[in-house]
Design an enzyme around this catalytic site. Structure first.
Site, short mmCIF file in Angstrom:
data_model
loop_
_atom_site.label_atom_id
_atom_site.label_comp_id
_atom_site.label_asym_id
_atom_site.label_seq_id
_atom_site.Cartn_x
_atom_site.Cartn_y
_atom_site.Cartn_z
N LEU A 55 -4.85 -25.78 28.21
CA LEU A 55 -4.51 -24.36 28.25
C LEU A 55 -3.21 -24.06 27.50
O LEU A 55 -3.10 -23.02 26.83
CB LEU A 55 -4.41 -23.90 29.71
CG LEU A 55 -4.15 -22.42 29.94
CD1 LEU A 55 -5.20 -21.54 29.29
CD2 LEU A 55 -4.08 -22.12 31.45
N GLN A 112 -8.99 -23.59 8.76
CA GLN A 112 -7.74 -23.10 9.37
C GLN A 112 -7.59 -23.63 10.79
O GLN A 112 -6.54 -24.06 11.23
CB GLN A 112 -7.74 -21.57 9.44
CG GLN A 112 -7.63 -20.87 8.10
CD GLN A 112 -7.43 -19.38 8.27
OE1 GLN A 112 -7.94 -18.77 9.21
NE2 GLN A 112 -6.69 -18.78 7.36
N ARG A 153 -6.25 -27.12 11.84
CA ARG A 153 -4.82 -27.42 11.70
C ARG A 153 -4.12 -27.51 13.06
O ARG A 153 -3.02 -28.02 13.16
CB ARG A 153 -4.12 -26.41 10.79
CG ARG A 153 -4.63 -26.40 9.35
CD ARG A 153 -4.64 -27.80 8.73
NE ARG A 153 -3.48 -28.59 9.15
CZ ARG A 153 -2.26 -28.43 8.67
NH1 ARG A 153 -2.03 -27.55 7.74
NH2 ARG A 153 -1.27 -29.17 9.12
N TYR A 171 -20.51 -31.20 13.74
CA TYR A 171 -21.84 -31.45 13.19
C TYR A 171 -21.66 -32.13 11.84
O TYR A 171 -20.87 -31.67 11.01
CB TYR A 171 -22.54 -30.11 13.04
CG TYR A 171 -24.01 -30.16 12.74
CD1 TYR A 171 -24.94 -30.34 13.77
CD2 TYR A 171 -24.47 -29.99 11.44
CE1 TYR A 171 -26.30 -30.37 13.50
CE2 TYR A 171 -25.82 -30.02 11.17
CZ TYR A 171 -26.74 -30.21 12.20
OH TYR A 171 -28.08 -30.23 11.93
N ARG A 229 -23.13 -35.53 6.68
CA ARG A 229 -23.57 -36.82 6.15
C ARG A 229 -24.87 -37.23 6.85
O ARG A 229 -25.74 -37.83 6.26
CB ARG A 229 -22.57 -37.95 6.45
CG ARG A 229 -21.27 -37.88 5.71
CD ARG A 229 -20.39 -39.11 6.01
NE ARG A 229 -20.79 -40.28 5.25
CZ ARG A 229 -20.35 -41.52 5.47
NH1 ARG A 229 -19.51 -41.76 6.47
NH2 ARG A 229 -20.76 -42.53 4.73
N ARG A 265 -3.48 -17.07 16.32
CA ARG A 265 -4.75 -16.68 15.71
C ARG A 265 -5.30 -15.35 16.23
O ARG A 265 -6.16 -14.76 15.57
CB ARG A 265 -5.78 -17.78 15.92
CG ARG A 265 -5.36 -19.14 15.36
CD ARG A 265 -4.96 -19.09 13.89
NE ARG A 265 -4.55 -20.41 13.41
CZ ARG A 265 -4.18 -20.65 12.16
NH1 ARG A 265 -4.14 -19.70 11.26
NH2 ARG A 265 -3.81 -21.87 11.80
#
Lengths: 301, 301, 301, 301
Positions: free
Chosen positions: D213, D109, D112, D121, D124, D223
Site C-alpha cells: 500500500l 512508464q 519504472r 504475458y 516470446r 500517476r
C-alpha cells in the site's frame, strides 16, 4: 550509424581529460571509459563511470581502513570464497554506470532487473531518431519446434527476404507517419507523448543504467546464457568483456562458479551417485521428469 | 581513541597515492576521501569512494554523450527543477561509499534504510573491541513529557552521575565477561557467535555503507531532522557536510526543497488561504486536529 | 512465558472469527493463523496473514483470468519447471506476514534480508520487557577450531555453569539498571531512547515481518542451512514448517532444487566427469583448492 | 471487447466460490475481487487478491497480538498520524495484486516503479492479440506549447481524422504482417520472439502486478496527478477507486496529506510569511524562479 561525429567528439573530449584522484582505479576499465562498443546494427554499450576494483571487494569484506590484502593471491582466494558461499554484499560494493542504446523490445526484458538505476531518453519530451533494429540474415530464425520460447533453423530464400522487407518497410512507414503526425507545418501537430505509440518495438531507445557488481553478475548469468534471446545476449556479452577488464579476479570466480557451474537437484545428486557407483540409470529409473532428464544429459551425457 | 596509529597510517598511505582517471571527479570530495570525521565519543564517518558529481546528474537527466550542460547556471536550474518535481532517477546516478563506526543501537535504526549496500564487521568471525558510547553530560536527557519518543530536560546532579556510572560500569563488566567467556586459557572458550550476546547496545560496530544520492537525501531528510534521535542525527550531519562539498548544486536544492521545506495537507492549505484572506483561524475552526495544529503553528505562528 | 494469558485471549478471539472471502484460501495455512509457534526459550513465530496458494503461482505464471490449471499434476509440473529455471516472479505473487519475537542478535542477522517489510517494537516509544535468551545447555558450544564462524564441542561442567551464570546475572543486572534509570520515582528518569543502550543483545524484541514467497525461500535457503547460526536456524525451520502447509507443491520443489540441491563450479563438474570416466582424482590433481575439495568430498565422498 | 465470454465465465466462477477465512477481510474490496473495471478502449484493472485492511495498518504499527485498536476513531487518528509523519512501514503491511491490461507505452512508464512484483504475458512464448489503443477523439491532443512533456488543444477536423486513420491503419497492417511472418502455412514461420518487434507501442499487453500500500500510494501520487500522461492517469484513477473501498481511512489520509497537499520550499515558505504579514510579493522580489513562481501562483493565487 551508431554514433554521430558530434557524439564521437564529445566522447573524445571526455577521454582527453585525465584528472588525479585518490579513489581506487582500475586501469583495465579506464581503457573502456566513454568508448562506444557497437552491439547489433545501431546499438552500443558505453562505460560512463565505475566505482571500485577487485581490492575494493576485499576491503569491504574486511571492513578495513586501508586497501585490500597485501597479496593478490590472498585477494583471489578470498574473492573465490565469497563467490562460492554466496556472500554477496562485498560484490555490491563495486558499481558501474553504462550508457546503452538498444531496441525497445530488448529494453523491456532488461528493465525487469529491478535492482538498478535507470534514466531513459523520454519520448514525451523528445523526438525519437529513425533507427530500427533489422536482424542480420543469420539471425532470422524460425520458431523452435522443441522450445516454446526459442529459435530454430535460420530462414532462407524467399521467406527470409519477405520478412526483412516487411520489417524494414513497416518500420519506415511507421516512422514517416510519426513524423507527419508530429509536424507543425500547416497543422497543430500531435503531442509527442501520443505520436510515439505508432512506433514499433524494434526502434532504438537509450538509457543510463547503473548497477552494482553483484546484481550485474546476476544479470549476466541470466542474459549471457544460451537460453536468453540473442538480441539481449549480445549486450550481456559486450558488458561481460568490460567487466573482465575491470575486476579480473571477481570475473574469473564468476565464470567458474556461476557461468560455468550447474545447480543439481536432490534427485539429480542421487542419480549421479548411482552412476558413480557403477549403476546404469535411465530416465525411467531416475526419478527425473523427461524435461529434467534432457537437461541432465545435456551436462552429464 | 577513534582511529589507532596503525589505522591512521593506512589512511595516510591511501591519501598519498593519486592516480590519473578519466572519470568525473569532485575536488571537494577528494579532500574528504579516507579521512575519519569523528562522531560521538569513538565513532566516525569516512568517505571511502564516490561516483559522479553535479554534472553527472545533468548528464544522466539528458542521457547525453558528453558531460553536463555548457554552463553551471544551466546545470543549477535543471537540478533544482528535477528536485522540485521529484524526478529522482538522475540523483540515483551518483553513489557514495562510507566507512562508519557507530553504536549498535544507532546501527539498528540506520539499517532500516533498505536501499543501500552494507558490509558489517562480523561478531561471529571476529572479537569486538572494548569501545562503548557513553553520552556526554549535555546529552543525558530525561524522557520528554510531551513526546512519547523524545527527550526533555537534561539530567543533573546525582541522577546524571548515577546514570553515567551505571552505563560505564555495566558496559565494562559485560565486556570483561565477554572476554572471560571467550578465553581459551584453561578452558574451551565459548563460541564468538554466542559470547557477543552479552554485549550491550552501546558497543561500537563498523560497516561499509554504500548508497545512491537520492536515497542518501532521503536518509538525511529523516535522520538530520530535529525529530531524529540525537545519536543518529550527528552522523547524518557529518555526512551532510561531505555531500555539500561533493555535489554543491544538488545539496543546495535539497536544502531548499527538502530540509527547509514543509508539506501541507489539503486542510492546512485551506487554513492558510483563509488566513491570507484576512480571517483569524483557531484550532477549533481549522478542521485540524490538536496535533496537526501544534505542528502547523510551529511553522506559521 | 512466551505469550501472556491476555495475549492468548487476543489470539483466540481472532481465531474465533471466520469470515467469508472470495480470495484464494489455503486450508493448511488457516490452521496456523495467529497461533504462536514457540522458538528458543521465549520467542515465537506467528502467521498473521497470507496471500495466495500453489494455484496462485500458476495463475500468475499464466497471467490467467481464472484459477490455476485444471489439474493438480499440471500445477506441480509447472511449479517445478519455474523453480528449476529460476523463474522467480510467479513465486513473488504469494506473500506472508509474520509476527516474530526474537533476540536482538538474531534480529540483526535477519534484517540483512532487505526485500521485506518490517515494523519493529520501538524502544524509543515503549519500555522493553525483561526477557532474555539464555541458551539451553546443549547449545552452549565452544568456538569451532576449524570454522572461524562456527561452533565446536558443547561446553561442560564448571565452564558451562560459569557461562550460564554470567549470561543470566549480566542480563538481569542490565535490566535492573535499565528500570532504575527510567524510573521517575524521585528523579526525572532517563529518556527511553537512551536507557535502552544498556541492554544486551540477548534481550527479546518483536516485529511484524512481511515477505513474498520467492524472497522467503531465499531466506530459508540461507538461514535453515547447516552453516547458519543455530539461533536463527530454528526460526527458519519453524517458518518452513508453516510454508510446507501453505504451498505444499512449491515447498516440495524448493526442497528438491534448493535445500537438497548443490551448485557445482566448472572445475567441480570436470572432476565429477573424470570420476564418472573411472579416474581416481585427488585434491592435488583436481584443480580445486583445499577448501573446495573439503566441500566437494562432503557431498560426493 | 475487453473481456471475452470465456474469460467472464472464469471470473464469474471465482466470484461464486466464497470460502471461510480467519484473515482480515475488507468487505469493500471483496465486492471488487476479480471484476474487470474497464480502462481506455480495451484495457482493464482487476483486483485478484489483497492482504490486510485499515485495522492491519494499526495492528502492525502497534506490533500487536490482536486486531487494531478498540475504536475506529482511534484507528483513524493513528493512521493520519502515521501518514503525516511519513511512517511508511505500517502501510507496507497491506498488499494488493492486480491483473492489468494496458498499452505497451503505458506499461513502459508503469514498470519504472520498481518496488513491486510483475508477471507479464510473454511475447516470446505466446502470440499477442490484435488489440490496439486508439485514442478517443477528445484525447487526440496537440503538443503543448508551454510544457515540453504535455498536451495542448484537442486536434480537430481533417488533422484529427488523418491521425486516427494513420494509427488504425498502421496498427492493423503491422499486425497483419506479424501474423503473416509467424504463419507456418507453406513456410517455416518466424520465431515469435522476433516477429513481435514489428508491433507498435499501442498494442495491449497484460500483467499481474503486486504492490504494497505504501508503494501503491506513491504510484498513485505520481500517476493520478494532473501532470501524468492521460493514458496512465486513468489506470491510476481506476485503482484509486478500489483502494478507497479497501482501506477507507488510509485512503482519506492519503487524499488529505498527499493528493491534496503541497510541498513548499524554504523560499516559498518565506514568501507566504511575507504575504501573511501583509506584504505584496512579486516574482522579482520573491527569490523564486519564473517556473517556481508559476507553480506557486497556481496554488496560492
Amino acid at each position: 550509424m551508431t554514433v554521430t561525429p558530434e557524439q564521437q567528439a564529445e566522447i573524445d573530449a571526455l577521454r582527453a581529460q585525465a584528472q588525479p584522484t585518490l579513489r581506487a582505479t582500475s586501469p583495465g576499465m579506464e581503457a573502456h571509459l566513454y568508448r562506444a562498443h557497437p552491439v547489433l546494427d545501431h546499438g552500443f554499450i558505453r562505460v560512463v563511470d565505475y566505482m571500485g576494483d577487485d581490492s575494493a571487494i576485499v576491503q569491504a569484506a574486511r571492513v578495513s581502513y586501508g586497501a585490500g590484502t597485501k597479496h593478490v593471491s590472498n585477494d583471489e582466494g578470498l574473492i573465490r570464497y565469497l563467490m562460492r558461499h554466496w556472500h554477496s554484499t562485498p560484490f555490491e560494493m563495486c558499481e558501474v554506470k553504462l550508457h546503452v542504446k538498444l531496441p525497445v523490445f530488448v529494453a523491456r526484458q532488461w528493465i525487469r532487473h529491478r535492482t538498478a538505476n535507470v534514466n531513459e531518453y523520454s519520448g514525451r519530451y523528445s523526438i525519437l531518431d529513425r533507427e530500427f533494429y533489422i536482424p542480420a540474415p543469420e539471425q532470422l530464425a524460425a520458431q523452435s519446434t522443441v522450445n516454446n520460447q526459442g529459435r530454430g533453423a535460420v530462414l532462407e530464400g524467399a521467406e527470409a527476404a519477405r520478412v526483412l522487407d516487411l520489417l524494414k518497410s513497416d518500420a519506415n512507414r511507421a516512422y514517416d507517419h510519426y513524423e507527419s503526425m508530429l509536424s507543425q507545418d500547416g497543422q497543430q501537430g500531435l503531442a509527442r507523448e501520443l505520436a510515439r505509440m505508432n512506433l514499433p518495438a524494434n526502434i532504438y531507445t537509450q538509457w543510463y543504467w547503473k548497477v552494482d557488481l553483484h546484481n550485474l553478475f546476476h544479470f549476466l548469468r541470466l542474459r549471457a546464457d544460451a537460453h536468453a534471446q540473442y538480441e539481449i545476449r549480445v549486450y550481456a556479452e559486450a558488458i561481460a568483456a568490460c567487466v573482465k577488464d575491470w575486476v579480473p579476479l571477481a570475473f574469473a570466480a564468476f565464470e567458474d562458479y556461476r557461468m560455468g557451474g550447474v545447480t543439481l537437484s536432490g534427485k539429480a545428486i542421487a542419480v549421479l551417485k548411482r552412476r558413480l557407483a557403477g549403476e546404469v540409470v535411465t530416465q525411467e529409473t531416475s526419478g527425473l521428469s523427461k524435461g529434467e532428464w534432457r537437461e541432465f544429459e545435456a551436462v552429464w551425457g
